[in-house]
Design a protein around this motif. Structure first.
Motif, PDB file in Angstrom:
ATOM      1  N   GLY A  88       0.793  -1.216   0.000  1.00  0.00           N
ATOM      2  CA  GLY A  88       0.000   0.000   0.000  1.00  0.00           C
ATOM      3  C   GLY A  88       0.826   1.267   0.000  1.00  0.00           C
ATOM      4  N   THR A  89       2.142   1.158   0.170  1.00  0.00           N
ATOM      5  CA  THR A  89       2.998   2.346   0.127  1.00  0.00           C
ATOM      6  C   THR A  89       2.907   3.013  -1.245  1.00  0.00           C
ATOM      7  N   PHE A  90       2.862   4.333  -1.244  1.00  0.00           N
ATOM      8  CA  PHE A  90       2.736   5.058  -2.510  1.00  0.00           C
ATOM      9  C   PHE A  90       3.397   6.423  -2.333  1.00  0.00           C
ATOM     10  N   MET A  91       4.263   6.800  -3.278  1.00  0.00           N
ATOM     11  CA  MET A  91       4.912   8.105  -3.197  1.00  0.00           C
ATOM     12  C   MET A  91       5.406   8.505  -4.578  1.00  0.00           C
ATOM     13  N   GLY A  92       5.574   9.828  -4.759  1.00  0.00           N
ATOM     14  CA  GLY A  92       6.062  10.328  -6.034  1.00  0.00           C
ATOM     15  C   GLY A  92       6.092  11.838  -6.056  1.00  0.00           C
ATOM     16  N   ILE A  93       6.519  12.378  -7.183  1.00  0.00           N
ATOM     17  CA  ILE A  93       6.582  13.818  -7.389  1.00  0.00           C
ATOM     18  C   ILE A  93       5.849  14.144  -8.679  1.00  0.00           C
ATOM     19  N   ALA A  94       5.040  15.199  -8.641  1.00  0.00           N
ATOM     20  CA  ALA A  94       4.265  15.602  -9.808  1.00  0.00           C
ATOM     21  C   ALA A  94       5.178  16.220 -10.862  1.00  0.00           C
ATOM     22  N   ALA A  95       4.625  16.372 -12.065  1.00  0.00           N
ATOM     23  CA  ALA A  95       5.403  16.886 -13.197  1.00  0.00           C
ATOM     24  C   ALA A  95       6.037  18.221 -12.863  1.00  0.00           C
ATOM     25  N   GLY A  96       7.327  18.327 -13.192  1.00  0.00           N
ATOM     26  CA  GLY A  96       8.025  19.581 -12.982  1.00  0.00           C
ATOM     27  C   GLY A  96       8.295  19.904 -11.535  1.00  0.00           C
ATOM     28  N   GLY A  97       8.112  18.941 -10.617  1.00  0.00           N
ATOM     29  CA  GLY A  97       8.353  19.215  -9.201  1.00  0.00           C
ATOM     30  C   GLY A  97       7.326  20.128  -8.577  1.00  0.00           C
ATOM     31  N   ALA A  98       6.087  20.104  -9.077  1.00  0.00           N
ATOM     32  CA  ALA A  98       5.056  21.001  -8.546  1.00  0.00           C
ATOM     33  C   ALA A  98       4.724  20.676  -7.096  1.00  0.00           C
ATOM     34  N   TYR A  99       4.685  19.403  -6.756  1.00  0.00           N
ATOM     35  CA  TYR A  99       4.420  18.978  -5.384  1.00  0.00           C
ATOM     36  C   TYR A  99       4.836  17.512  -5.271  1.00  0.00           C
ATOM     37  N   ALA A 100       4.866  17.023  -4.036  1.00  0.00           N
ATOM     38  CA  ALA A 100       5.148  15.614  -3.783  1.00  0.00           C
ATOM     39  C   ALA A 100       3.935  14.986  -3.103  1.00  0.00           C
ATOM     40  N   PHE A 101       3.834  13.672  -3.198  1.00  0.00           N
ATOM     41  CA  PHE A 101       2.734  12.966  -2.532  1.00  0.00           C
ATOM     42  C   PHE A 101       3.287  11.686  -1.909  1.00  0.00           C
ATOM     43  N   TYR A 102       2.587  11.275  -0.836  1.00  0.00           N
ATOM     44  CA  TYR A 102       3.122  10.167  -0.031  1.00  0.00           C
ATOM     45  C   TYR A 102       1.980   9.498   0.731  1.00  0.00           C
ATOM     46  N   LYS A 103       2.024   8.147   0.754  1.00  0.00           N
ATOM     47  CA  LYS A 103       1.052   7.372   1.526  1.00  0.00           C
ATOM     48  C   LYS A 103       1.773   6.172   2.128  1.00  0.00           C
ATOM     49  N   GLU A 104       1.485   5.904   3.385  1.00  0.00           N
ATOM     50  CA  GLU A 104       2.109   4.769   4.050  1.00  0.00           C
ATOM     51  C   GLU A 104       1.313   3.492   3.794  1.00  0.00           C
ATOM     52  N   TYR A 105       1.927   2.387   4.158  1.00  0.00           N
ATOM     53  CA  TYR A 105       1.323   1.088   3.849  1.00  0.00           C
ATOM     54  C   TYR A 105       0.149   0.780   4.781  1.00  0.00           C
ATOM     55  N   GLY A 106      -0.633  -0.209   4.374  1.00  0.00           N
ATOM     56  CA  GLY A 106      -1.792  -0.663   5.139  1.00  0.00           C
ATOM     57  C   GLY A 106      -2.997  -0.823   4.233  1.00  0.00           C
ATOM     58  N   ASP A 107      -4.068  -1.437   4.790  1.00  0.00           N
ATOM     59  CA  ASP A 107      -5.309  -1.579   4.046  1.00  0.00           C
ATOM     60  C   ASP A 107      -5.893  -0.201   3.736  1.00  0.00           C
ATOM     61  N   THR A 108      -6.686  -0.146   2.683  1.00  0.00           N
ATOM     62  CA  THR A 108      -7.253   1.133   2.278  1.00  0.00           C
ATOM     63  C   THR A 108      -8.165   1.697   3.356  1.00  0.00           C
ATOM     64  N   LEU A 109      -9.037   0.848   3.903  1.00  0.00           N
ATOM     65  CA  LEU A 109     -10.012   1.276   4.903  1.00  0.00           C
ATOM     66  C   LEU A 109      -9.819   0.480   6.195  1.00  0.00           C
ATOM     67  N   TYR A 110     -10.281   1.057   7.283  1.00  0.00           N
ATOM     68  CA  TYR A 110     -10.221   0.383   8.580  1.00  0.00           C
ATOM     69  C   TYR A 110     -11.379   0.898   9.424  1.00  0.00           C
ATOM     70  N   GLU A 111     -11.730   0.145  10.436  1.00  0.00           N
ATOM     71  CA  GLU A 111     -12.778   0.566  11.356  1.00  0.00           C
ATOM     72  C   GLU A 111     -12.315   1.788  12.140  1.00  0.00           C
ATOM     73  N   PRO A 112     -13.204   2.750  12.355  1.00  0.00           N
ATOM     74  CA  PRO A 112     -12.802   3.940  13.113  1.00  0.00           C
ATOM     75  C   PRO A 112     -12.213   3.541  14.476  1.00  0.00           C
ATOM     76  N   PRO A 113     -11.028   4.013  14.806  1.00  0.00           N
ATOM     77  CA  PRO A 113     -10.402   3.622  16.084  1.00  0.00           C
ATOM     78  C   PRO A 113     -11.141   4.250  17.277  1.00  0.00           C
ATOM     79  N   ALA A 114     -11.189   3.495  18.339  1.00  0.00           N
ATOM     80  CA  ALA A 114     -11.902   3.972  19.529  1.00  0.00           C
ATOM     81  C   ALA A 114     -11.009   4.754  20.475  1.00  0.00           C
TER      82      ALA A 114
END
Length: 788
Positions: A88-114
């Motif tokens: 599930g890890t995901f990261m990169g940089i947009a065209a021309g270095g406009a911005y960066a994006f990043y996501k850590e690993y794990g399932d897409t959804l999870y039960e709301p933590p208590a």
């Protein structure tokens, strides 16, 4: 008698406009595209090599984020470049270095933590309002469902199993050969097992109404500097309300591995979204085939992007080849458009790149017209302006700027089919070329021309289609190349030298023929003219004059009307000139019983001779009428390639079949041959009874001139105007020679007779004057002889 004239006029109908189309243009376009489309492979190969040599100390996991951003930024000017892993890890940089994006690993959804003790609590509190910068929970309750939603869940803790590609799914145990079986097992790749779930937007909204919510691991968007470092230094990063970004959340995040404890991965994070790359097309196609491939264009924000992806592998403790994820680069379709526009701006070359499958969506064009447009999906008839129906949807033009907040959030992107391309004047030509090539089945590298408003007399363009393909990477696009033709002025129009020359020779030829016509009519009571059968000789002169006047149809550009005029004017004038001679030959043949003798008992009246002359004319008119109705000559185009790179467009007067041309040759050739045979049989008749010798002489002269013209027109590279001038000169020469052959002997005979008569009259007058002289005067001997 003029067997050569039909051949001349068949060639005379040709008009070609010089259009230099360089075949190398197609090769250069292919090379331009290949250079641009090969760049993702080169960059990804470099990053994979960097990974193999240990450049990423954590196997490209979350802790390698800063290293990856720095490596990508070092490759300045890159398009969107990123990678996604099976966890599930995901990261990169947009065209021309406009911005960066990043996501850590794990399932897409999870039960709301208590409580904060839940491992997902650190993600639950990590979201932010992009407009105001206020902290928010990462809950699906805040997400708008405008399209189906997807999420990923592990199966059996994402246990490894053979991947879905053909090599991995092969049953190696059933192979009897040990070496082959071993090779089969070495080709097996193992993938973590998980399911991809989906819910329609209606189901998703129903869950929201029922307060069924989930948490998600956010994809974070970061401000970065020119070195690829995330930053929230004052003046460097803002929310939409222009307030500065200051995100400081410490926690035990995956990014913190190797950093000695809790850290802050949210520096410069100004926006978040719910995103998992594992269900995106660029990812699923690689997981399915386990080789580098191009994915189909897919929606990305307010545009469409096409991704080149390559698999990432590692080896587990059992020595198995494990699929870790996908490294990819995106090209926004507008980026490809900009590249083509920059490459061909200021040139007369237009290029359109499009998909082969219907509805032939546009990839890019050199005109700069966007391949993507924003629109609102509305009910039929509810658009304030023009309504577009595409993919079964009723679309209204987006009323906002594409880059505005409203345009990004309210309007959906849609692709432009090439037949609907607009925005630049040349787009109309590209669309017309596409339609013509589509009707022809998109023939590769074959050239065709198209003209403004389908008028062959107007500016024309040379077009062709070719295929840009990389079969090993699932990329196959077609492209159209259009170049304007360069007319070299072959049309005989006013102001050109050829125009005046054709007018001069046609006028001269017609004038000579009409001069002899008037002279014969004026002297028709003279014995020599009467013996020449002056009525039909005058009709021949008239036909020759009309044949010269037909040369005026060579003037101007080829159009359907001009093509029809040329056919009727020449062929009717030719038969009209030939028929009187045929009638004279038949008449003399009917009067002759033995070669060189005349049967005085037979009589052929002028009316009978005239009736002999009519059938060829009537038959020719009937033939031309049938051809006009069934297969009329039209202005059409023919492309010829005299060299390796130069292409010429010929606009010709042609029929759909060769039948009419062959029939005209046979008909007119048979008339000419008949006249030749009859004249040959009459060659020994006394000159006062016929003119066979003059006829044979005239025909041989015309035949010789026709052969010379054909040789010069075929061996020399004349343009069409030169050919038409040559044909006009040939007609003028042939008709004047014929007329002179028939007229001059009779006129000279008449002149000699007049001179002789004048001499006798002068002698008689002199004798009379001598008789009245005084007695004893000497008598003039010459006068005495004349008196006898």
């Amino acid at each position: 008698m003029r067997f050569v004239f039909p051949l001349l006029l068949a060639a005379a109908n040709l008009r070609f406009c010089g259009a230099r189309f360089n075949e190398e243009v197609v090769e250069r376009i292919y090379e331009h595209l290949d250079r641009f489309m090969s760049r993702p492979r080169e960059i990804l190969d470099f990053k994979l090599a960097f990974r193999r040599v240990g450049g990423f100390h954590h196997g490209m996991g979350p802790a390698d984020r800063d290293t990856y951003f720095a490596v990508v930024s070092a490759l300045s000017g890159q398009p969107n470049t990123f990678y996604a892993l099976e966890d599930g890890t995901f990261m990169g940089i947009a065209a021309g270095g406009a911005y960066a994006f990043y996501k850590e690993y794990g399932d897409t959804l999870y039960e709301p933590p208590a409580s904060p003790d839940d491992p997902n609590w650190k993600y639950w509190i990590a979201c932010v309002n992009s407009k105001t910068g206020e902290p928010e929970n990462c809950t699906t309750a805040n997400l708008k469902a405008t399209k189906p939603k997807y999420w990923v869940e592990c199966i059996d803790d994402c246990k490894l199993a053979p991947c879905p590609d053909p090599d991995s799914q092969r049953d190696c145990s059933s192979i009897p050969d040990l070496q082959e079986a071993e090779a089969c097992r070495e080709n097996v790749t193992y993938c973590p097992q998980y399911r991809i779930f989906s819910a329609s937007k209606e189901e998703w909204n129903d869950w929201k109404e029922q307060n069924v919510t989930f948490g998600y691991i956010p994809r974070m968007y970061h401000c970065i500097d020119d070195k690829g470092r995330v930053t929230q230094e004052p003046g460097s990063c803002y929310y939409e309300n222009d307030s500065p970004v200051q995100r400081n959340i410490l926690g035990d995040y995956a990014y913190c591995q190797g950093k000695g404890g809790p850290c802050n991965p949210f520096v410069g994070n100004y926006r978040v979204s719910n995103y998992d790359a594992r269900y995106r097309p660029f990812y699923t196609i690689i997981r399915e085939w386990q080789k580098p491939l191009w994915a189909k264009p897919d929606v990305s924000f307010n545009s469409f992007e096409v991704s080149y992806s390559t698999p990432i592998y590692s080896t587990d403790e059992l020595g198995r080849k494990v699929f870790d994820g996908v490294m990819a680069m995106d090209y926004d379709l507008r980026d490809i458009t900009q590249y083509l526009h920059n490459a061909y701006a200021g040139t007369d070359i237009a290029v359109a790149l499009f998909e082969q499958e219907e509805p032939h969506y546009l990839i890019a064009s050199s005109t700069g017209s966007s391949p993507v447009f924003g629109a609102l999906v509305k009910d039929p008839g509810s658009c304030p302006h023009d309504e577009i129906t595409l993919e079964g949807k009723h679309l209204c033009e987006c009323p906002y700027e594409e880059t505005s907040v409203e345009g990004l959030s309210l309007c959906d992107p849609f692709r432009v089919p090439l037949p609907r391309l607009t925005g630049h004047p040349t787009d109309k030509v590209l669309v017309e070329a596409f339609k013509r090539l589509e009707a022809a089945g998109f023939p590769r590298r074959e050239l065709l021309t198209l003209n403004s408003d389908n008028d062959l007399s107007q500016t024309f363009y040379v077009a062709t289609t070719a295929v840009y393909e990389k079969p090993d990477t699932n990329l196959t696009w077609s492209f159209i190349v259009v170049m304007p033709g360069q007319s070299s002025g072959e049309s005989l129009t006013r102001g050109e030298p050829g125009f005046m020359l054709v007018c001069a020779v046609a006028t001269f030829g017609a004038g000579v023929c009409l001069f002899f016509l008037v002279t014969f009519l004026f002297n028709r009571h003279k014995k020599a003219i009467m013996m020449a059968d002056w009525r039909f000789t005058c009709l021949f002169f008239l036909g020759c004059a009309c044949l010269n006047l037909a040369s005026f149809s060579f003037l101007g550009k080829n159009t359907d009307a001009v093509c029809l005029l040329r056919m009727w004017s020449f062929h009717m004038a030719f038969v009209a000139a030939l028929s009187p001679l045929l009638a004279k030959c038949f008449r003399m043949r009917m009067l002759v019983s033995q070669p060189g003798t005349v049967t005085r008992r037979r009589r052929v009246t002028h009316f009978q001779t005239f009736m002999i002359m009519l059938p060829p004319i009537v038959l020719q008119a009937a033939i031309l009428l049938v051809v006009t109705l069934v297969d009329p000559p039209t202005a059409s185009e023919v492309l010829k390639n005299p060299g390796t790179v130069d292409v010429t467009q010929h606009v010709v007067c042609s029929h759909n079949t060769q039948g009419s041309f062959i029939f005209q040759i046979l008909f007119e050739g048979s008339l000419t041959l008949t006249g030749t045979v009859l004249a040959y049989h009459m060659r020994h008749i006394e000159s006062k009874f016929g003119e066979a010798k003059q006829l044979i002489f005239a025909m041989s002269s015309i035949l010789g001139m026709g052969i010379i013209i054909l040789i010069f027109s075929s061996l020399l590279e004349y343009d069409d105007s030169g050919r038409r001038v040559l044909y006009a000169v040939g007609i003028c020469w042939g008709t004047t020679v014929c007329c002179c052959a028939f007229a001059l002997p009779r006129l000279l005979t008449t002149q000699n007779s007049n001179d002789s008569r004048s001499s006798r009259r002068a002698s008689q007058l002199a004798s009379t004057a001598q008789g009245r002289a005084p007695a004893g005067a000497d008598e003039d001997p010459s006068a005495r002889n004349l008196s006898h």
